[in-house]
Design an enzyme around this catalytic site. Structure first.
Site, PDB file in Angstrom:
ATOM      1  N   ARG A  27       0.830  -1.207   0.000  1.00 33.32           N
ATOM      2  CA  ARG A  27       0.000   0.000   0.000  1.00 33.32           C
ATOM      3  C   ARG A  27       0.866   1.259   0.000  1.00 33.32           C
ATOM      4  O   ARG A  27       2.030   1.227   0.413  1.00 33.32           O
ATOM      5  CB  ARG A  27      -0.923   0.007   1.210  1.00 33.32           C
ATOM      6  CG  ARG A  27      -0.177   0.106   2.522  1.00 33.32           C
ATOM      7  CD  ARG A  27      -1.101   0.363   3.689  1.00 33.32           C
ATOM      8  NE  ARG A  27      -1.889  -0.814   4.044  1.00 33.32           N
ATOM      9  CZ  ARG A  27      -2.705  -0.848   5.099  1.00 33.32           C
ATOM     10  NH1 ARG A  27      -2.828   0.210   5.872  1.00 33.32           N
ATOM     11  NH2 ARG A  27      -3.377  -1.936   5.389  1.00 33.32           N
ATOM     12  N   ARG A  39     -36.787  -7.463  34.571  1.00 37.48           N
ATOM     13  CA  ARG A  39     -35.498  -7.859  34.016  1.00 37.48           C
ATOM     14  C   ARG A  39     -35.594  -9.292  33.493  1.00 37.48           C
ATOM     15  O   ARG A  39     -35.926 -10.215  34.248  1.00 37.48           O
ATOM     16  CB  ARG A  39     -34.408  -7.790  35.089  1.00 37.48           C
ATOM     17  CG  ARG A  39     -34.087  -6.402  35.566  1.00 37.48           C
ATOM     18  CD  ARG A  39     -33.116  -6.444  36.740  1.00 37.48           C
ATOM     19  NE  ARG A  39     -31.822  -6.964  36.342  1.00 37.48           N
ATOM     20  CZ  ARG A  39     -30.804  -6.204  35.964  1.00 37.48           C
ATOM     21  NH1 ARG A  39     -30.939  -4.885  35.909  1.00 37.48           N
ATOM     22  NH2 ARG A  39     -29.648  -6.732  35.620  1.00 37.48           N
TER      23      ARG A  39
END
Length: 401
Positions: free
Chosen positions: A86, A174
C-alpha cells in the site's frame, strides 16, 4: 434459511459473480500494539491464523495482505498470501479501512468482490467463510458482515445529576438470560462487499445480510490486555489446519501434573494425592489407541503404581527426560516428536515441551512452561489437568484442528 443468517430480501440463487479476493489489512504502524499483526499468538504470528482459515476455505480466487511493512510482507508470503504494498497515503493513523480497500481495488481491476478479513480475529474458521462466500457468490447478496450475539443490558448515557433510563429492557421486568434472545453486535471479524459498493464508499448496502458467529469464535485484539485472553481462546476454539493431529504417545510428568506437587509426611511414610478424573483422562486416551507413559524425577511409590490400575509404563528417578521419551519412541516405532503429546509443569520439562507436537501444562505450572506455545489447562496439577489435556488432544485428533 440458516439460523446463522438474516437478510433483508427474498432468497434467490445466482451464478458465481466474479473474482472474489480475501483481503487482510495489516499496517506496520499500529500504536496500540506495535507490529501486532505479526506478534506471536499461541505460537504463530497473529495474521497467520486468519490467513490459514482463508486459504483452507478454498473458495477465494486470491488471498491478499495489504501492508506497508517489510516484515509483515515476509510473514504474509510465508503463510501463502499475495502482498499488495500500500502507498504511504493510505498508511496513516487516520486512514480508514475503506480507503485502503479502495486503493487496493484501483491496482487490481480483476477483483469483483472483496472479503475484508480482520487480522485481529484469530478464531475465524473456514466453515464460516464458506457459508459467507455462498451468500455473496451464489445467493446474490451485495454485502455480508459478521456479528455476535450479546446479552447486555444497555442504559442511556446522561450528564451528572440527570436520571438515566434503560434502553433495551424494562428494569421492573429484568429478563432472565434464557428468556431473552439478546442483541446482535458487529464483531469486526469480516466485511464482504462488491466492488460497486466499495468504490461508492459503502461497506454495507444493497442486498444486505449479517452472519452470526459463535461467541467462542468471536475474538478481537485491540490492546495488550486482550492478548492473554485471546491466546487461551485460540488454544481452545481456534482453527489448527486441515490435517488432523496424530498423537501416538502421551508422556506426562507425575510430579505436579498427576499430583499437585505436594508431599505429605508422617513418621513412617510419604503420601501424595491424585485425582480420579485424571485417571479417567488417561483411560480415554488409551481407548483412542494412544500409548501413555508417566515419568518422575523422584522414587515413585509402588503403591501409587498399583493403585492407578492402568496399563501404562511408569519410570522413576528420571534425570534426563528427553532421553527417556526418545527411548519410548523407539520402542513404539515413532520417528518424529510430532506424534508425541507431552504434559509438563516444571523447568525440567521445557526441553521436551519444545520438541513435542502437542503440548500441555497445568494451570499452576511454572511461568517458563506457561509462556510456551502450550495448551494451558484451567485446572491445576492433581485436580483434573490431565483429563482436561486429554480432552484437548482427543478434540485435535477428531476434528482435524
Amino acid at each position: 434459511m440458516s439460523a446463522e443468517v438474516a437478510v433483508d430480501g427474498p432468497d434467490r440463487k445466482k451464478k458465481k459473480r466474479g473474482h472474489l479476493a480475501a483481503l487482510v489489512l495489516a499496517r506496520g504502524g499500529s500504536k496500540g500494539i506495535p507490529l501486532k499483526n505479526i506478534r506471536a499468538l499461541a505460537g504463530k504470528p497473529l495474521i497467520a491464523w486468519v490467513l490459514r482459515a482463508a486459504i483452507d476455505c478454498g473458495h477465494f480466487d486470491s488471498v491478499w495482505v495489504s501492508t506497508d511493512h517489510d516484515e509483515i510482507e515476509k510473514v504474509a508470503k510465508q503463510y501463502g498470501a499475495k502482498v499488495h504494498r500500500r502507498s504511504p497515503e493510505v498508511s496513516q493513523d487516520a486512514t480508514s479501512s475503506l480507503e485502503t480497500i479502495q486503493e487496493f481495488l484501483k491496482h487490481h481491476p480483476e477483483v469483483d468482490i472483496v472479503g475484508n478479513i480482520q487480522a485481529t480475529s484469530p478464531c475465524l474458521h473456514p466453515n464460516d467463510l464458506i457459508k459467507v462466500v455462498d451468500l455473496i457468490q451464489n445467493q446474490g447478496y451485495d454485502s455480508v458482515f459478521s456479528v455476535v450475539r450479546h446479552h447486555l443490558f444497555r442504559w442511556k448515557e446522561v450528564k451528572a445529576g440527570e436520571t438515566t433510563v434503560a434502553e433495551n429492557f424494562t428494569p421492573a421486568r429484568r429478563p432472565r438470560r434464557q428468556d431473552w434472545k439478546g442483541e446482535l453486535h458487529e464483531n469486526g471479524s469480516f466485511y464482504f462487499a462488491t466492488r460497486e459498493l466499495l468504490t461508492k464508499g459503502l461497506l454495507q448496502d444493497g442486498k444486505l445480510a449479517y452472519y452470526e458467529m459463535k461467541p467462542e469464535h468471536s475474538v478481537d485484539i485491540d490492546i495488550d490486555l486482550d492478548w492473554p485472553i485471546a491466546e487461551q481462546r485460540v488454544k481452545r476454539y481456534g482453527y489448527f489446519g486441515k490435517n488432523p493431529t496424530v498423537v501416538k504417545l502421551l508422556v506426562c510428568n507425575v510430579d505436579g501434573c498427576l499430583t499437585d506437587g505436594r508431599i505429605y509426611v508422617n513418621q513412617e511414610h510419604e503420601l501424595i494425592s491424585y485425582s480420579l478424573r485424571d485417571v479417567d483422562g488417561i483411560r480415554m486416551l488409551l481407548d483412542k489407541d494412544v500409548q501413555v507413559r508417566l515419568l518422575s524425577e523422584r522414587d515413585i511409590s509402588k503403591t501409587l503404581v498399583s493403585n492407578l490400575n492402568l496399563p501404562c509404563l511408569i519410570e522413576a528417578n528420571v534425570s534426563n527426560k528427553k532421553e527417556v521419551v526418545e527411548r519410548w519412541m523407539g520402542e513404539l516405532g515413532l520417528s518424529s516428536w510430532s506424534q508425541v503429546a507431552y504434559m509438563g509443569c516444571s523447568y525440567s520439562d521445557v526441553e521436551c515441551l519444545k520438541l513435542a507436537g502437542t503440548r500441555g501444562v497445568p494451570g499452576d505450572a511454572c511461568t517458563a512452561v506457561k509462556m510456551m506455545d502450550s495448551f494451558v489447562c484451567q485446572h491445576g496439577g492433581g485436580y483434573g489437568a490431565i483429563q482436561e489435556f486429554a480432552d484437548h488432544v482427543i478434540t485435535l485428533m477428531e476434528t482435524g484442528r
